[in-house]
Scaffold this motif. Structure first.
Motif, PDB file in Angstrom:
ATOM      1  N   ASP A  28       1.065  -1.369   0.026  1.00  0.00           N
ATOM      2  CA  ASP A  28       0.043  -0.088  -0.113  1.00  0.00           C
ATOM      3  C   ASP A  28       0.879   1.323  -0.071  1.00  0.00           C
ATOM      4  N   LEU A  29       2.170   1.197   0.769  1.00  0.00           N
ATOM      5  CA  LEU A  29       2.819   2.406   0.835  1.00  0.00           C
ATOM      6  C   LEU A  29       3.680   2.366  -0.719  1.00  0.00           C
ATOM      7  N   MET A  30       4.009   1.436  -1.106  1.00  0.00           N
ATOM      8  CA  MET A  30       4.453   1.608  -2.540  1.00  0.00           C
ATOM      9  C   MET A  30       3.552   2.090  -3.539  1.00  0.00           C
ATOM     10  N   ALA A  31       2.394   1.691  -3.415  1.00  0.00           N
ATOM     11  CA  ALA A  31       1.268   2.268  -4.369  1.00  0.00           C
ATOM     12  C   ALA A  31       0.864   4.069  -4.257  1.00  0.00           C
ATOM     13  N   ARG A  32       0.890   4.433  -2.938  1.00  0.00           N
ATOM     14  CA  ARG A  32       0.662   5.423  -2.527  1.00  0.00           C
ATOM     15  C   ARG A  32       2.040   6.375  -3.002  1.00  0.00           C
ATOM     16  N   MET A  33       3.078   6.002  -2.978  1.00  0.00           N
ATOM     17  CA  MET A  33       4.316   6.685  -3.306  1.00  0.00           C
ATOM     18  C   MET A  33       4.613   6.577  -4.884  1.00  0.00           C
ATOM     19  N   GLY A  34       3.849   5.761  -5.449  1.00  0.00           N
ATOM     20  CA  GLY A  34       4.224   5.578  -7.126  1.00  0.00           C
ATOM     21  C   GLY A  34       5.331   4.929  -7.325  1.00  0.00           C
ATOM     22  N   HIS A  35       5.694   3.929  -6.396  1.00  0.00           N
ATOM     23  CA  HIS A  35       6.931   3.298  -6.843  1.00  0.00           C
ATOM     24  C   HIS A  35       6.667   1.553  -7.084  1.00  0.00           C
ATOM     25  N   ASP A  36       7.558   1.089  -7.725  1.00  0.00           N
ATOM     26  CA  ASP A  36       7.262  -0.232  -8.174  1.00  0.00           C
ATOM     27  C   ASP A  36       8.412  -1.229  -7.497  1.00  0.00           C
ATOM     28  N   ASN A  37       9.390  -0.525  -6.771  1.00  0.00           N
ATOM     29  CA  ASN A  37      10.258  -1.506  -6.078  1.00  0.00           C
ATOM     30  C   ASN A  37      10.213  -1.279  -4.727  1.00  0.00           C
ATOM     31  N   VAL A  38      10.547  -2.197  -3.859  1.00  0.00           N
ATOM     32  CA  VAL A  38      10.407  -2.010  -2.364  1.00  0.00           C
ATOM     33  C   VAL A  38      11.468  -1.131  -1.647  1.00  0.00           C
ATOM     34  N   ARG A  39      12.528  -0.882  -2.231  1.00  0.00           N
ATOM     35  CA  ARG A  39      13.843   0.092  -1.862  1.00  0.00           C
ATOM     36  C   ARG A  39      13.262   1.284  -0.899  1.00  0.00           C
TER      37      ARG A  39
END
Length: 82
Positions: A28-39
């Motif tokens: 969910d945090l990745m989606a909010r941030m617009g990132h597709d990798n976990v770093r």
């Protein structure tokens, strides 16, 4: 933006920190941030890990209050977590 020393990325960083503090999951945090990798998401989650200590301290205080109220002698007892 018209504010000296303030950049658009500063606002994004603040929003990402607040999102991480909310306790949402990594995906969910990745989606909010617009990132597709976990770093990047992991960096924000690690930055707010101090919240874990605040939570456990609050739980310890509450258990201490219950022990005072009930006198069951269990305050501070070790229990498995997770």
């Amino acid at each position: 933006m018209g504010l000296p020393g303030l950049h658009f990325h500063d606002l994004r960083h603040t929003g990402d920190m607040l999102a991480a503090e909310s306790g949402v999951g990594l995906k969910d945090l990745m989606a909010r941030m617009g990132h597709d990798n976990v770093r990047a998401a992991m960096i924000y989650q690690h930055a707010v890990r101090g919240a874990d200590k605040a939570i456990t301290d609050a739980i310890d205080r509450r258990l201490g209050e219950r022990e005072d109220e009930e006198g069951d002698g269990m305050a501070g007892a070790m229990v498995p977590a997770g």
